[in-house]
Design an enzyme around this catalytic site. Sequence first.
Site, PDB file in Angstrom:
ATOM      1  N   ASP A 151     105.595  42.125  13.861  1.00 41.98           N
ATOM      2  CA  ASP A 151     104.317  42.704  13.424  1.00 41.98           C
ATOM      3  C   ASP A 151     103.760  42.032  12.180  1.00 41.98           C
ATOM      4  OD1 ASP A 151     106.230  43.605  11.674  1.00 41.98           O
ATOM      5  OD2 ASP A 151     105.834  45.738  11.982  1.00 41.98           O
ATOM      6  N   LYS A 178     110.533  50.519  -3.588  1.00 46.70           N
ATOM      7  CA  LYS A 178     109.134  50.610  -4.015  1.00 46.70           C
ATOM      8  C   LYS A 178     109.038  51.159  -5.437  1.00 46.70           C
ATOM      9  CE  LYS A 178     107.715  51.424   0.756  1.00 46.70           C
ATOM     10  NZ  LYS A 178     107.138  52.371   1.714  1.00 46.70           N
ATOM     11  N   ASP A 185     100.610  42.287   7.216  1.00 45.83           N
ATOM     12  CA  ASP A 185     101.383  43.252   7.999  1.00 45.83           C
ATOM     13  C   ASP A 185     100.409  43.979   8.919  1.00 45.83           C
ATOM     14  OD1 ASP A 185     102.741  45.448   9.004  1.00 45.83           O
ATOM     15  OD2 ASP A 185     103.668  45.997   7.108  1.00 45.83           O
TER      16      ASP A 185
END
Length: 360
Positions: free
Chosen positions: A111, A162, A223
Amino acid sequence: MTEAILLVGGRGTRLRPLTVHTPKPMVPAAGVPFLTHQLARARAAGVDHIVLATSYLAEVFEPYFGDGSALGLHLEYVTEEEPLGTGGAIRNVAARLRSGPDDPVLIFNGDILTGLDIRALVGTHESTGADVSLHLTRVTDPRAYGLVPTDGTGRVLAFLEKPQTPEEIVTDQINAGAYVFRRSVIDTIPAGRPVSVERETFPELLAAGAHLQGMVDSTYWLDLGTPAAFVRGSADLVLGRAPSPAVPGRCGARLILPTARVAPDAKLTDGTVVGEGASVAEGARVSGSTILPGAVIEPGAVITDSLIGSRARIGERSVLTGTVVGDGAVVGADNELREGVRVWCDARIPAGALRFSSDQ
């Protein structure tokens, strides 16, 4: 380098309803299944054997691509009975690899649209003697990604989840989803259970003293996990901003597949694609959008940055912006659909039912 693993088992939930009937790598981008672009770029980089790690709707891949000979490749397919994560999927197909213990194996996600110099990543891997090499890219806002700081030689120092605060943003480098593994490292991944390379394999290798090398390549990278990103990626392929040898036509403002029908006064711009058997009627304006095979755009419709599913129909004068319309859905005349709207497969929206302005 002659072989690779391509991870194409994800369910593509963020792309629904596009992925209700079609696995994400098989959704058309610039006129062909997105996976075609990845296979073609790998072949251009010297890869000739690719193992596809499949899971969701696995049965659709092999009938389309067969043994890969049409693309100059030898393709094999391995299906996960239960989702195994990125690391588990890699380990699950290891028996199909032909490489020796020290040979490089390219691994990439199904992807990611990227202009990565694949040969350069393999060259970096071999010249540094790394156990695993990672493609890294720089982003302006890294808060949504895992960070990968490196030293002055490119050696990976850590894998950071993150970041939540400005102090945690120690680099703008992120994992871009393409790797080169030393073949023997793949065999160290636990078999038969879910494993994440990002959260388990890479940190554990680093803790054990393995050499993980990062190569920053900040050419095109996207992405395609959301509908807006997928539509943008398809348009960028058509416009030539994203490189691919598999675009079925010349790059430009639009791509019209051979059996599509477009009225002479219809206006198609900004990388719009009109798929096989689709039709765009007189007075319609379509910008930066993908019209999948068999869809019908009626007179005067205005479609911007949207994706219209196979056999869907958009009624006269309807205005769609940032919208996804599922396969077989019908949007009646004089509707207005704005950013983020997803019309489910086979849904029916009556004429004039949805508006953001008056009916005058």
